[in-house]
Design an enzyme around this catalytic site. Structure first.
Site, PDB file in Angstrom:
ATOM      1  N   HIS A   1       0.850  -1.191   0.000  1.00 11.97           N
ATOM      2  CA  HIS A   1       0.000   0.000   0.000  1.00 11.97           C
ATOM      3  C   HIS A   1       0.884   1.238   0.000  1.00 11.97           C
ATOM      4  CE1 HIS A   1      -3.693   2.246   1.727  1.00 11.97           C
ATOM      5  NE2 HIS A   1      -2.729   3.155   1.620  1.00 11.97           N
TER       6      HIS A   1
ATOM      7  N   HIS B   1       1.582   5.262  -2.412  1.00 14.55           N
ATOM      8  CA  HIS B   1       0.993   6.298  -3.270  1.00 14.55           C
ATOM      9  C   HIS B   1       2.106   6.895  -4.124  1.00 14.55           C
ATOM     10  CE1 HIS B   1      -2.991   6.585  -1.175  1.00 14.55           C
ATOM     11  NE2 HIS B   1      -2.272   6.091  -0.178  1.00 14.55           N
TER      12      HIS B   1
ATOM     13  N   HIS C   1      -9.474   2.401   1.564  1.00 15.00           N
ATOM     14  CA  HIS C   1      -9.016   3.197   2.707  1.00 15.00           C
ATOM     15  C   HIS C   1     -10.189   3.303   3.681  1.00 15.00           C
ATOM     16  CE1 HIS C   1      -5.791   4.284  -0.015  1.00 15.00           C
ATOM     17  NE2 HIS C   1      -5.221   5.045   0.889  1.00 15.00           N
TER      18      HIS C   1
ATOM     19  N   GLU D   1      -9.786   5.784   8.484  1.00  8.51           N
ATOM     20  CA  GLU D   1      -8.496   6.399   8.821  1.00  8.51           C
ATOM     21  C   GLU D   1      -8.786   7.653   9.623  1.00  8.51           C
ATOM     22  OE1 GLU D   1      -4.367   8.004   6.723  1.00  8.51           O
ATOM     23  OE2 GLU D   1      -6.081   7.458   5.470  1.00  8.51           O
TER      24      GLU D   1
ATOM     25  N   ASP E   1       3.006   3.224   2.625  1.00  8.54           N
ATOM     26  CA  ASP E   1       2.073   4.329   2.407  1.00  8.54           C
ATOM     27  C   ASP E   1       2.773   5.503   1.709  1.00  8.54           C
ATOM     28  OD1 ASP E   1      -0.483   5.335   2.419  1.00  8.54           O
ATOM     29  OD2 ASP E   1      -0.543   5.829   4.529  1.00  8.54           O
ATOM     30  N   ASN E   2       2.635   6.698   2.245  1.00  6.65           N
ATOM     31  CA  ASN E   2       3.118   7.895   1.547  1.00  6.65           C
ATOM     32  C   ASN E   2       4.605   8.125   1.751  1.00  6.65           C
ATOM     33  OD1 ASN E   2       0.161   8.254   2.424  1.00  6.65           O
ATOM     34  ND2 ASN E   2       0.385   9.725   0.770  1.00  6.65           N
TER      35      ASN E   2
END
Length: 443
Positions: A79, A81, A237, A240, A338-339
């Protein structure tokens, strides 16, 4: 060239002797284990692992003795981005929280996210992940119109360009209520054309402050129908939030059963669940088990975003879901990056070994360490439907070799001098220079 602590032989057939590997990741019969590790020799032949033997078995002339160095299979980031990555220098988060991240990202997307910009930053992220030993990535792509029509073609180009180096998958991300409109159908068609997963965030544009949008069940029914018609799995998502009223997960699980949804469902984040009562947690996990839902936790990013205050108040919680309880129920659980260097997370480097190391400390995946290393290797591979994440004869020789000899040494010190082997060959582990993106940032 590799910046690693050793250089394997430049041969088609060679051995790496006297290694240690996580017992749970070695598929080679019963081997004696100590502190969760087994001693092994690896025989590499024409880019594949042709044999896994007990340490000290293979002849010395076949290859180097690595003095009990640890070896891992290539790791997977379930996961992330890639389309958002590395915009921090031009669009920072003014508040450090989720609201500030969403606002800053929207501004940058509207101003800058053409195909060239997205492609350049995705390429940078992939180069970094590759040098770190990541073999597969699933990226979410911002999908509100017109961005989906820009980013998904870029993704398809990147998937082809990186084939054989990193296995790439994609999922859409958009507010759930767009699936009540024709835009949702159009997005499902784009996702299907791209071989992706249909995804949304459990927030709505029409009720942005509601922890559970009032149209959630109606929108879920539409998502299940769109996905079923196109043979798509879901990657979502979910909840969150720091608001314990955010309880979409149980609605998704029960909805999947009610609609007899045939595909797989992966839910990311679900941080609000950890703030709910034990009774609600038990009910939710019962529903998730019945629906066969998988969960991925993003510990570094949620710890960064959540429970943040602008008045010098120390955060009170870690922003992670109930991963231990999920795993104890037999659910498949993973951790992911993630990010990376964007408004949702100012830091990160696409390094799944670092993500796992931090997850151990944030989520207490220790005492015992048990088989939690699977959450960054074998389990995300299974969720992604890939033959990755384990050491077995016949598998590709895609390895990370560490100077560390134990979990303690691995978790205590950054493994900057790791050796990354792909198809039996050591790769250049030098990272791309941030300066490579300077022309994109000076806008």
């Amino acid at each position: 060239m590799t910046h690693s602590f050793f250089q394997p032989p430049e041969l088609t057939r060679y051995a790496l002797r006297n290694l240690r590997a996580p017992e749970c990741l070695v598929q080679a019969g019963t081997l004696p284990a100590e502190n969760g590790l087994v001693g092994i020799d690896l025989l590499i032949d024409d880019g594949r692992l042709s044999a896994i033997e007990p340490a000290g078995t293979l002849p010395a002339e076949l290859g180097p003795d690595l003095d009990a160095s640890m070896v891992l299979p290539g790791m997977l980031d379930l996961h992330t981005h890639l389309d958002k990555g590395h915009i921090w220098p031009r669009r920072q988060n003014p508040t450090g929280d989720g609201a500030g991240a969403g606002m800053a990202t929207q501004q940058d997307r509207e101003a800058n996210w053409n195909a060239q910009d997205v492609a350049r930053r995705m390429e940078f992220g992939l180069k970094t992940a590759y040098a770190r030993g990541v073999v597969a990535i699933r990226t979410h792509l911002d999908s509100l119109a017109p961005q989906a029509a820009i980013s998904f073609p870029v993704f398809r180009q990147m998937r082809e360009r990186w084939a054989g180096r990193i296995d790439l998958q994609a999922s859409s991300i958009a507010p759930v209520d767009i699936f009540l409109t024709d835009e949702g159908r159009q997005l499902a068609d784009i996702v299907a054309e791209s071989g992706g997963r249909l995804g949304f965030v459990t927030k709505s544009t029409s009720h942005p402050r509601e922890p559970v949008p009032p149209m959630l069940d109606e929108a879920l029914g539409r998502v299940f129908a769109l996905a079923r018609e196109r043979g798509l799995d879901l990657d979502l998502h979910v909840d969150e939030s720091t608001d314990p009223r955010a309880c979409s997960l149980i609605r998704i699980a029960r909805g999947a059963v009610t609609h007899d949804f045939p595909g797989r469902i992966l839910c990311g984040h679900v941080t609000a669940l950890a703030l709910q009562t034990d009774e609600v947690i038990d009910q939710t996990l019962d529903a998730c088990v019945e629906a066969g839902i998988d969960v991925v936790s993003l510990p570094t990013v949620n710890m960064y975003l959540q429970d943040r205050s602008q008045n010098d108040r120390t955060p009170r919680w870690r922003g992670v879901t109930v991963l231990h309880e999920m795993k104890a129920r037999g659910m498949r659980v993973a951790v992911a990056g993630d990010n990376c260097r964007d408004p949702f997370y100012a830091y990160g480097d696409h390094d799944m070994l670092d993500t796992y190391t931090q997850a151990v400390k944030i989520l207490h995946l220790d005492h015992p360490l048990s088989d939690w290393i699977r959450a960054a290797t074998e389990t995300p591979a299974a969720i992604m439907g890939l033959d990755r994440g384990v050491l077995r004869a016949g598998a590709g020789a895609d390895l990370i070799v560490l100077k560390a000899r134990s979990y303690s040494e691995m978790l205590a010190r950054h493994q900057f001098d790791r050796c990354v082997i792909r198809a039996g060959r050591a790769i250049d582990t030098r990272l791309p220079d941030y300066r490579d993106l300077d022309d994109l940032m000076n806008k």
